[in-house]
Every structure is written in structure tokens, then in C-alpha cells.
Design a protein around this motif. Sequence first.
Motif, PDB file in Angstrom:
ATOM      1  N   PRO A 185       9.500 -10.812  -4.676  1.00 62.02           N
ATOM      2  CA  PRO A 185       9.585 -11.335  -3.316  1.00 62.02           C
ATOM      3  C   PRO A 185      10.584 -10.558  -2.479  1.00 62.02           C
ATOM      4  O   PRO A 185      11.644 -10.209  -2.984  1.00 62.02           O
ATOM      5  N   PRO A 186      10.256 -10.233  -1.256  1.00 68.12           N
ATOM      6  CA  PRO A 186       9.107 -10.691  -0.476  1.00 68.12           C
ATOM      7  C   PRO A 186       7.875  -9.783  -0.582  1.00 68.12           C
ATOM      8  O   PRO A 186       6.939  -9.960   0.183  1.00 68.12           O
ATOM      9  N   ILE A 187       7.852  -8.826  -1.490  1.00 70.01           N
ATOM     10  CA  ILE A 187       6.716  -7.904  -1.569  1.00 70.01           C
ATOM     11  C   ILE A 187       6.068  -7.933  -2.949  1.00 70.01           C
ATOM     12  O   ILE A 187       6.623  -8.480  -3.898  1.00 70.01           O
ATOM     13  N   THR A 188       4.882  -7.329  -3.028  1.00 70.64           N
ATOM     14  CA  THR A 188       4.201  -7.129  -4.300  1.00 70.64           C
ATOM     15  C   THR A 188       4.073  -5.636  -4.513  1.00 70.64           C
ATOM     16  O   THR A 188       3.465  -4.940  -3.707  1.00 70.64           O
ATOM     17  N   ARG A 189       4.655  -5.147  -5.599  1.00 71.24           N
ATOM     18  CA  ARG A 189       4.609  -3.710  -5.890  1.00 71.24           C
ATOM     19  C   ARG A 189       3.465  -3.423  -6.836  1.00 71.24           C
ATOM     20  O   ARG A 189       3.160  -4.222  -7.715  1.00 71.24           O
ATOM     21  N   ARG A 190       2.827  -2.273  -6.653  1.00 71.82           N
ATOM     22  CA  ARG A 190       1.695  -1.867  -7.486  1.00 71.82           C
ATOM     23  C   ARG A 190       2.029  -0.566  -8.191  1.00 71.82           C
ATOM     24  O   ARG A 190       2.624   0.335  -7.601  1.00 71.82           O
ATOM     25  N   PHE A 191       1.612  -0.474  -9.458  1.00 73.75           N
ATOM     26  CA  PHE A 191       1.880   0.707 -10.262  1.00 73.75           C
ATOM     27  C   PHE A 191       0.625   1.101 -11.021  1.00 73.75           C
ATOM     28  O   PHE A 191      -0.166   0.247 -11.405  1.00 73.75           O
ATOM     29  N   LYS A 192       0.468   2.399 -11.237  1.00 75.90           N
ATOM     30  CA  LYS A 192      -0.625   2.918 -12.057  1.00 75.90           C
ATOM     31  C   LYS A 192      -0.019   3.484 -13.334  1.00 75.90           C
ATOM     32  O   LYS A 192       0.936   4.254 -13.289  1.00 75.90           O
ATOM     33  N   VAL A 193      -0.582   3.078 -14.464  1.00 80.27           N
ATOM     34  CA  VAL A 193      -0.104   3.531 -15.764  1.00 80.27           C
ATOM     35  C   VAL A 193      -0.684   4.914 -16.027  1.00 80.27           C
ATOM     36  O   VAL A 193      -1.899   5.080 -16.105  1.00 80.27           O
ATOM     37  N   LEU A 194       0.174   5.919 -16.147  1.00 84.38           N
ATOM     38  CA  LEU A 194      -0.271   7.283 -16.425  1.00 84.38           C
ATOM     39  C   LEU A 194      -0.329   7.553 -17.925  1.00 84.38           C
ATOM     40  O   LEU A 194      -1.213   8.266 -18.398  1.00 84.38           O
ATOM     41  N   ASP A 195       0.621   7.000 -18.658  1.00 80.93           N
ATOM     42  CA  ASP A 195       0.678   7.152 -20.103  1.00 80.93           C
ATOM     43  C   ASP A 195       1.478   5.975 -20.644  1.00 80.93           C
ATOM     44  O   ASP A 195       2.236   5.346 -19.911  1.00 80.93           O
ATOM     45  N   VAL A 196       1.317   5.659 -21.900  1.00 85.32           N
ATOM     46  CA  VAL A 196       2.036   4.529 -22.479  1.00 85.32           C
ATOM     47  C   VAL A 196       3.222   5.008 -23.310  1.00 85.32           C
ATOM     48  O   VAL A 196       3.218   6.115 -23.833  1.00 85.32           O
ATOM     49  N   ALA A 197       4.237   4.133 -23.381  1.00 81.47           N
ATOM     50  CA  ALA A 197       5.435   4.438 -24.157  1.00 81.47           C
ATOM     51  C   ALA A 197       5.971   3.144 -24.730  1.00 81.47           C
ATOM     52  O   ALA A 197       5.944   2.111 -24.069  1.00 81.47           O
TER      53      ALA A 197
END
Length: 130
Positions: free
Chosen positions: A57-69
Motif C-alpha cells: 500500500p498504496p501501490i501494487t508492484r509487479r515483477f517478472k521472474v527471469l530465473d529462480v534461486a
Amino acid sequence: MAGASVRIDKYLWSVRLFKTRTIAAEACKKGKVMMNGISVKSSRTIKAGDEIEIRMPPITRRFKVLDVAEKRMGAKLTPDFIKDITPPDQFEMLELARLASNANRDRGMGRPTKKDRRDLEKLQEGDWDL
């Protein structure tokens, strides 16, 4: 580690989005972590290519998974594993919220300014010009 999958709470901790794995799991439990608009449990596995939304809050952040760790990494290594795809309008909302919180400060709250101090000294010395 391409092609592997990892628990979402462990991944969010490893790419430094949360300070501890417990906090990451708690965010999942409270419904603040979503994939495709659906809140996920901390045991949900993720893989490269998935998109994650985190309500901060107050925002929603978006992420793209490029690789896992699985192991926590230094901050300089995180761009190889996750990409921030938060729309710019979310950051504008964050800035507006920050400005709004500063504008609501009542006059007289906090430390007096230098001008306030000088005015008080003049008043106490009797040098006040009316």
C-alpha cells in the motif's frame, strides 16, 4: 538453475523483496502476494516466466521472474533473477501519497524553525515591534 521451481516465499526472500522468509510467508498468508490476480499460498512453486504482484500500500508492484534461486543473493545480482514491471502510474500514485502526507502536517507541530526561535527571543527581551 533454469527450469527448476522454488517456493514463492523462499524466492521472494532470495531476491530481496522481503527481509526474512517469515515476512514473505506472512505476506502470502495475508493475501498480499498474487499470481494472475489470484492470491497464492507461501508453498506455491514458481518458475521462470511467471508474473508476481505484491500489494505494498498504496501501490501494487509487479515483477517478472527471469530465473529462480533458492539462496539469498547480493543486491547487485537480483536483476538477473527478477524484473520490475510495475506500471509508471503506480509510482505516480506513490509520489502523490507521499506529498499528501507531507501536506497534512499541522502548523506548530515538530521543532520550531529559526524564525520562530528569533521571534520568541524578541518577545522575551521586549524588543517586539508592533
